[in-house]
Design an enzyme around this catalytic site. Structure first.
Site, PDB file in Angstrom:
ATOM      1  N   GLN A   1       0.815  -1.212   0.000  1.00  0.00           N
ATOM      2  CA  GLN A   1       0.000   0.000   0.000  1.00  0.00           C
ATOM      3  C   GLN A   1       0.854   1.270   0.000  1.00  0.00           C
ATOM      4  O   GLN A   1       0.504   2.274  -0.633  1.00  0.00           O
ATOM      5  CB  GLN A   1      -0.996   0.009   1.161  1.00  0.00           C
ATOM      6  CG  GLN A   1      -0.430  -0.147   2.546  1.00  0.00           C
ATOM      7  CD  GLN A   1      -0.347  -1.594   3.005  1.00  0.00           C
ATOM      8  OE1 GLN A   1      -0.106  -2.499   2.213  1.00  0.00           O
ATOM      9  NE2 GLN A   1      -0.531  -1.815   4.307  1.00  0.00           N
TER      10      GLN A   1
ATOM     11  N   ASN B   1      10.375  -6.175   2.376  1.00  0.00           N
ATOM     12  CA  ASN B   1      10.214  -7.624   2.201  1.00  0.00           C
ATOM     13  C   ASN B   1       9.887  -7.954   0.748  1.00  0.00           C
ATOM     14  O   ASN B   1       9.881  -7.076  -0.123  1.00  0.00           O
ATOM     15  CB  ASN B   1       9.137  -8.158   3.156  1.00  0.00           C
ATOM     16  CG  ASN B   1       7.762  -7.553   2.882  1.00  0.00           C
ATOM     17  OD1 ASN B   1       7.478  -7.041   1.785  1.00  0.00           O
ATOM     18  ND2 ASN B   1       6.897  -7.585   3.870  1.00  0.00           N
TER      19      ASN B   1
ATOM     20  N   GLN C   1      25.237 -10.176   9.364  1.00  0.00           N
ATOM     21  CA  GLN C   1      24.407 -10.340   8.167  1.00  0.00           C
ATOM     22  C   GLN C   1      23.286 -11.339   8.399  1.00  0.00           C
ATOM     23  O   GLN C   1      22.144 -11.128   7.982  1.00  0.00           O
ATOM     24  CB  GLN C   1      25.277 -10.811   6.992  1.00  0.00           C
ATOM     25  CG  GLN C   1      24.586 -10.746   5.654  1.00  0.00           C
ATOM     26  CD  GLN C   1      24.173  -9.323   5.316  1.00  0.00           C
ATOM     27  OE1 GLN C   1      24.962  -8.398   5.354  1.00  0.00           O
ATOM     28  NE2 GLN C   1      22.909  -9.137   5.014  1.00  0.00           N
TER      29      GLN C   1
ATOM     30  N   HIS D   1      19.866 -10.291   9.823  1.00  0.00           N
ATOM     31  CA  HIS D   1      18.949  -9.472   9.019  1.00  0.00           C
ATOM     32  C   HIS D   1      17.657 -10.231   8.713  1.00  0.00           C
ATOM     33  O   HIS D   1      16.574  -9.654   8.722  1.00  0.00           O
ATOM     34  CB  HIS D   1      19.607  -9.072   7.698  1.00  0.00           C
ATOM     35  CG  HIS D   1      20.288  -7.744   7.762  1.00  0.00           C
ATOM     36  ND1 HIS D   1      19.615  -6.577   8.037  1.00  0.00           N
ATOM     37  CD2 HIS D   1      21.583  -7.388   7.568  1.00  0.00           C
ATOM     38  CE1 HIS D   1      20.466  -5.561   8.009  1.00  0.00           C
ATOM     39  NE2 HIS D   1      21.672  -6.026   7.737  1.00  0.00           N
TER      40      HIS D   1
ATOM     41  N   GLU E   1      26.815  -7.921  -2.294  1.00  0.00           N
ATOM     42  CA  GLU E   1      26.337  -6.633  -1.807  1.00  0.00           C
ATOM     43  C   GLU E   1      27.381  -6.034  -0.855  1.00  0.00           C
ATOM     44  O   GLU E   1      27.788  -4.884  -1.002  1.00  0.00           O
ATOM     45  CB  GLU E   1      25.006  -6.827  -1.091  1.00  0.00           C
ATOM     46  CG  GLU E   1      24.461  -5.559  -0.456  1.00  0.00           C
ATOM     47  CD  GLU E   1      23.289  -5.827   0.474  1.00  0.00           C
ATOM     48  OE1 GLU E   1      22.571  -4.867   0.806  1.00  0.00           O
ATOM     49  OE2 GLU E   1      23.104  -6.991   0.904  1.00  0.00           O
ATOM     50  N   HIS E   2      27.768  -6.810   0.151  1.00  0.00           N
ATOM     51  CA  HIS E   2      28.813  -6.403   1.093  1.00  0.00           C
ATOM     52  C   HIS E   2      30.009  -7.335   0.919  1.00  0.00           C
ATOM     53  O   HIS E   2      29.845  -8.559   0.904  1.00  0.00           O
ATOM     54  CB  HIS E   2      28.333  -6.519   2.542  1.00  0.00           C
ATOM     55  CG  HIS E   2      27.099  -5.733   2.845  1.00  0.00           C
ATOM     56  ND1 HIS E   2      25.847  -6.310   2.861  1.00  0.00           N
ATOM     57  CD2 HIS E   2      26.920  -4.428   3.149  1.00  0.00           C
ATOM     58  CE1 HIS E   2      24.943  -5.380   3.169  1.00  0.00           C
ATOM     59  NE2 HIS E   2      25.572  -4.237   3.344  1.00  0.00           N
TER      60      HIS E   2
ATOM     61  N   ASP F   1      26.884   0.305   7.602  1.00  0.00           N
ATOM     62  CA  ASP F   1      25.440   0.256   7.841  1.00  0.00           C
ATOM     63  C   ASP F   1      24.955   1.474   8.607  1.00  0.00           C
ATOM     64  O   ASP F   1      23.795   1.859   8.499  1.00  0.00           O
ATOM     65  CB  ASP F   1      25.073  -1.001   8.637  1.00  0.00           C
ATOM     66  CG  ASP F   1      25.004  -2.237   7.767  1.00  0.00           C
ATOM     67  OD1 ASP F   1      25.041  -2.101   6.537  1.00  0.00           O
ATOM     68  OD2 ASP F   1      24.912  -3.354   8.322  1.00  0.00           O
TER      69      ASP F   1
ATOM     70  N   HIS G   1      16.163  16.044 -41.098  1.00  0.00           N
ATOM     71  CA  HIS G   1      17.322  16.315 -40.244  1.00  0.00           C
ATOM     72  C   HIS G   1      18.388  17.086 -41.034  1.00  0.00           C
ATOM     73  O   HIS G   1      18.957  18.062 -40.542  1.00  0.00           O
ATOM     74  CB  HIS G   1      17.928  15.004 -39.735  1.00  0.00           C
ATOM     75  CG  HIS G   1      17.198  14.389 -38.582  1.00  0.00           C
ATOM     76  ND1 HIS G   1      15.915  13.931 -38.683  1.00  0.00           N
ATOM     77  CD2 HIS G   1      17.588  14.165 -37.293  1.00  0.00           C
ATOM     78  CE1 HIS G   1      15.531  13.433 -37.515  1.00  0.00           C
ATOM     79  NE2 HIS G   1      16.527  13.568 -36.651  1.00  0.00           N
TER      80      HIS G   1
END
Length: 432
Positions: free
Chosen positions: A186, A209, A255, A258, A322-323, A356, A415
């Site tokens: 939403q 998520n 990690q 998480h 990612e890390h 972080d 052109h």
């Protein structure tokens, strides 16, 4: 935790598979919800908030009184920590602001690029199992520095209809202009389409998520830009015989806590390091409040013994984490060879936690191998760049004949004519 000793290169892709899921049914359900939000607006937002967050709201808008109250609900120590982090994040991102430079590409032909802030940005901040107020700083501060006029924040309310006070306080510090009690699909739908209450934004940022991620991907096809494709968070740690096993274990667990779908990878050059790290993981895990969640992530974790340093580098670049934490004796040498990673942490005194929260770099990063093509969020994420050109009569005489030839070769006569008419005018009237 699965351990592999010098696996064949041909097996790497299979070993390093991310914990992905079938999203076909998910996308179908999210698409339906988004269509209903587009059609019904605020009424649908209220229904979904009651269904998914378990609370009936008279208004989605966070009041000035709620923002003021949040400031009194958090400790002075946390305020000081937020201030330190905010200062470092502002310094790092302000240094990224591009300069406008005019360039004469040919005599009389001047070109330049002007950075312009995206006017309205939407920030999604999760508030479920962990209230990620640090993400507010990471997103709102660069938006403020870039000059975005409208910074809209959505975060899910709790059962009492409130947003975590640390999120509201960080939002105030970081310059958020509008606050809404909206979570999940939403929130994304509201910021993508606009409703009577929530303004439509031009670009949406923030983690979430699988429903939030699906919603962001779907609205990005036709309605709004998004920061990047994203999935579950991940880390790859490189260690050797000199590494502090307790530090390495703490980074892996940082990690893992998480979420159950986070991916944790250790690469080392010897089996003894694996044993030491595993012992530390077991010891530290027992002390964690989020132990069960971390255990689920660790059940899919990967421990790789790769003796050859070049192969280690090749694996890192293929995985594109990612890390990436390099906690080895020669970390600088290895780091120079890294071409695919979201954010890199060098040396044993540089935990992922620093990026972080408070070192200044941004923690909104590409996952699922997207680091091969995407950067993490930075000041450019909040800017668009408009090109300008200004050509004098002399300039058109320099490049006009080439334009005519190229346009004719592409069979685009209009052109060509746009240049030909001007060149004739110059020939008849001079270059004054």
């Amino acid at each position: 935790m699965k351990t592999y000793i010098n696996p064949e290169r041909s097996t790497w892709a299979n070993i390093l598979k991310r914990p992905l899921f079938d999203v076909s049914d998910l996308h179908q359900r999210v698409t339906q919800l988004l269509n209903e939000i587009r059609e019904l607006g605020d009424a649908k937002l209220r229904e979904l908030t009651e269904r998914f967050d378990g609370v009936q709201l008279g208004s989605f808008v966070v009041s000035e009184q709620e923002i003021a109250a949040a400031e009194h609900q958090i400790s002075e120590e946390l305020k000081e920590a937020i201030a330190l982090a905010a200062n470092n994040i502002k310094a790092f991102h302000a240094a990224q602001m591009p300069e406008t430079r005019k360039l004469e590409t040919a005599p009389g032909v001047i070109c330049w690029q002007k950075p312009v802030a995206i006017e309205k940005v939407g920030l999604y901040i999760p508030g479920g199992t962990a209230p990620l107020f640090s993400s507010v700083l990471m997103l709102a501060l660069p938006a403020q520095i870039a000059g975005c006029k409208e910074i809209v924040l959505c975060s899910p309310p709790d059962k009492n209809g409130n947003i975590h006070p640390a999120i509201l306080y960080a939002a105030k510090v970081a310059g958020v202009t509008r606050f809404y009690k909206l979570g999940g699909v939403q929130a994304i739908g509201a910021m993508a389409f606009g409703t009577a209450t929530v303004p439509k934004t031009d670009k949406i940022f923030g983690p979430g998520n699988q429903y939030v991620m699906a919603a962001k991907q779907l609205v990005s096809m036709n309605d709004v830009s998004i920061d990047m494709p994203a999935g579950p968070s991940e880390v790859l740690v490189v260690a050797d015989e000199t590494s502090n096993a307790a530090f390495v274990a703490s980074d892996l667990l940082s990690q893992a806590e998480h979420g159950a779908d986070s991916q944790v990878v250790l690469v080392t050059n010897n089996e003894n390091t694996v044993k030491q790290v595993l012992a530390q993981v077991k010891s530290q895990l027992a002390q964690l409040p989020r132990k069960e969640m971390a255990e689920k992530a660790l059940s899919n974790s990967i421990l790789l013994v790769i003796s050859d340093v070049k192969e280690q580098v090749d694996l890192i670049n293929e995985y594109a984490p990612e890390h990436l934490i390099i906690s080895t004796k020669d970390y600088a040498k290895l780091a120079d060879q890294v071409v695919n990673a979201g954010s890199v942490f060098l040396g044993e005194m540089t935990p992922e936690s620093a990026g972080d929260y408070a070192s200044g770099t941004n923690h909104t990063l590409p996952t699922n191998g997207w680091a091969k093509a995407y950067s993490g969020v930075n000041i450019d994420s909040f800017l668009k760049k408009i090109t300008f050109q200004e050509i004098s009569s002399t300039g058109l005489q320099h490049i006009g004949p080439a334009i005519e030839k190229m346009a004719a070769a592409e069979e685009l006569e209009a052109h060509k004519n746009a240049v030909t008419l001007r060149l004739k005018y110059i020939n008849q009237n001079g270059t004054k």
